[in-house]
Scaffold this motif. Structure first.
Motif, short mmCIF file in Angstrom:
data_model
loop_
_atom_site.label_atom_id
_atom_site.label_comp_id
_atom_site.label_asym_id
_atom_site.label_seq_id
_atom_site.Cartn_x
_atom_site.Cartn_y
_atom_site.Cartn_z
N TRP A 88 0.89 -1.26 0.05
CA TRP A 88 -0.11 0.02 -0.07
C TRP A 88 0.90 1.08 0.12
N ASP A 89 0.91 2.00 -0.96
CA ASP A 89 1.53 3.08 -1.02
C ASP A 89 0.71 4.41 -0.70
N CYS A 97 1.85 -4.36 -6.75
CA CYS A 97 2.33 -5.90 -6.79
C CYS A 97 3.62 -6.16 -7.28
N PHE A 98 4.47 -6.61 -6.83
CA PHE A 98 6.01 -6.92 -7.39
C PHE A 98 6.23 -8.52 -7.03
N LYS A 107 -0.77 -3.00 -10.36
CA LYS A 107 -1.34 -2.28 -9.56
C LYS A 107 -2.76 -1.73 -9.29
N ILE A 108 -3.35 -1.66 -8.32
CA ILE A 108 -4.65 -1.42 -8.13
C ILE A 108 -4.82 0.16 -7.82
N LYS A 149 -5.18 -9.87 -8.96
CA LYS A 149 -4.39 -9.08 -10.09
C LYS A 149 -5.28 -7.91 -10.55
N GLY A 150 -6.20 -7.30 -9.33
CA GLY A 150 -6.87 -6.03 -9.74
C GLY A 150 -8.08 -5.87 -10.21
#
Length: 393
Positions: A88-89, A97-98, A107-108, A149-150
């Motif tokens: 979470w940024d 996601c990495f 990313k979401i 996967k968002g």
């Protein structure tokens, strides 16, 4: 480092539910055994930092890929699932996601007012059985569900204001913490509960009854209330550090309590809070509190504590000894100072994170291993964080 005995103490705690109408099932937790972890924050080796090789086999540094479209501002929470990093940024209001090598996957980032969008992120978690991602927005009092996967799944409105939450199968666990929920508890307020369980969006039961007081709003709280231990979840309370396991139908079971020997005042939800005394004891170094999440594996317990600065400790479950690692940790494999904050723990690894700028500055002063030295040479100060993957013995 001197070892403190791991003490088992019988603590008689019972909890009753907050009944609001005849359709609500009452539940009580039977008296049970708390395993009490007694730790002295002053019991540290002041001459040299704790060497991480004591409990670690190896350390891997994983720089997260950086690009114009893959740039994080403030890493606020890390969950590791299926050997992938979900972060979470807080600055970009996104979940990145990495993979295990640090390569960006997806990313979401759906901040907005659409049906599959959230106003902002207040907390996020994952269902460790499915990998589904859940985002809670305090602005809409809604949880938004996405696949790993968002892809958007659905949203669930919350009937109350929460501090943190966990998801496991059909169950959603809400921790209300120090927040007032006068609407939800309209018949009993200021009496309310700190822990509420929903099953398939239907009210199931609640525990940890207390009387709400406005003073609670002035006490810092954490959003890392829930953690994962295999197929079980743990709940940690911060005001008085107590840890509960959550059984198969969402009930809390007393598990651990942490007692800091330096504390001359131990505030709790069971008695009136003296804010002036709390502040005074804190300034005098007589109030140590739990910090961040509490983690368990088959062999270890890990936790951070705060006493002006952040320290860390662990319990070796095999020989039932407590070890205060203190405020400074040394990666003696690579001759690097490690951050004390623990971001995540699974059965095999402990995970920490560090900014590239810190490593670059340390490289100028220290004598890194060839492995770490070569890695840092290719870093830029404002690159994405580096995940430190620590293999436990």
């Amino acid at each position: 480092m001197r070892k403190i005995l791991y003490i088992l103490v019988c603590a008689m705690f019972s909890f009753s539910s907050c009944k609001r109408n005849v359709n609500i099932r009452e539940i009580a937790v039977s008296d049970s055994l708390f395993q009490v972890i007694v730790i002295d924050p002053d019991d540290i080796n002041r001459k040299e930092p704790f060497k991480i090789s004591t409990i670690v086999e190896k350390i891997e540094y994983v720089p997260l890929q950086t690009a114009d479209t893959v740039l994080m501002g403030k890493m606020n929470k890390l969950i590791v699932w299926n050997d992938q990093f979900y972060i979470w940024d807080q600055l970009t209001e996104a979940i990145f996601c990495f993979n295990s090598k640090g390569q960006f996957l997806h990313k979401i980032h759906k901040q907005g007012k659409g049906p599959d969008e959230y106003p902002r992120i207040y907390d996020f978690t994952m269902d460790m059985t499915t990998g589904d991602i859940y985002i809670y927005s305090d602005m809409s009092k809604t949880i938004y569900a996405y696949t790993e996967k968002g892809e958007f799944i659905r949203k669930m409105e919350s009937p109350f204001i929460l501090s943190s939450f966990g998801i496991q199968g059909n169950y959603t666990y809400y921790y209300l913490g120090r927040t007032p929920n006068a609407d939800f508890y309209s018949e009993t307020f200021p009496e309310q509960c700190r822990y509420v369980v929903m099953e398939n969006d239907e009210f199931k039961h609640e525990q940890l009854k207390y009387i709400f007081d406005d003073k609670y709003l002035q006490i810092p709280s954490s959003r890392n209330v829930f953690s994962f231990y295999k197929d079980t979840m743990l709940l940690v309370e911060y005001l008085k550090p107590e840890i509960y396991s959550i059984d198969s139908i969402g009930r809390l079971r007393s598990k651990y309590r942490i007692e800091f020997l330096t504390n001359t005042y131990s505030p709790s939800f069971n008695e009136e809070i003296d804010l002036e005394r709390m502040e005074s004891e804190k300034k005098n170094g007589n109030l140590t509190t739990l910090f961040n999440a509490f983690f368990e594996t088959d062999d270890y317990l890990f936790f951070n504590y705060a006493r002006g600065i952040i320290g860390s400790a662990y319990v070796n479950k095999k020989d039932r000894t407590i070890h205060n690692m203190g405020y400074f940790l040394m990666d003696d494999f690579n001759q690097n100072s490690l951050p004390s904050v623990i971001d995540f723990v699974d059965e095999n690894y402990m995970y920490k994170s560090v900014e590239p700028a810190f490593l670059i500055r340390r490289q100028l002063k220290g004598n890194f291993s060839p492995y770490l030295d070569g890695m840092v040479e290719n870093m830029r100060e404002f690159d994405n964080p580096v995940i430190i993957k620590i293999k436990l013995k």
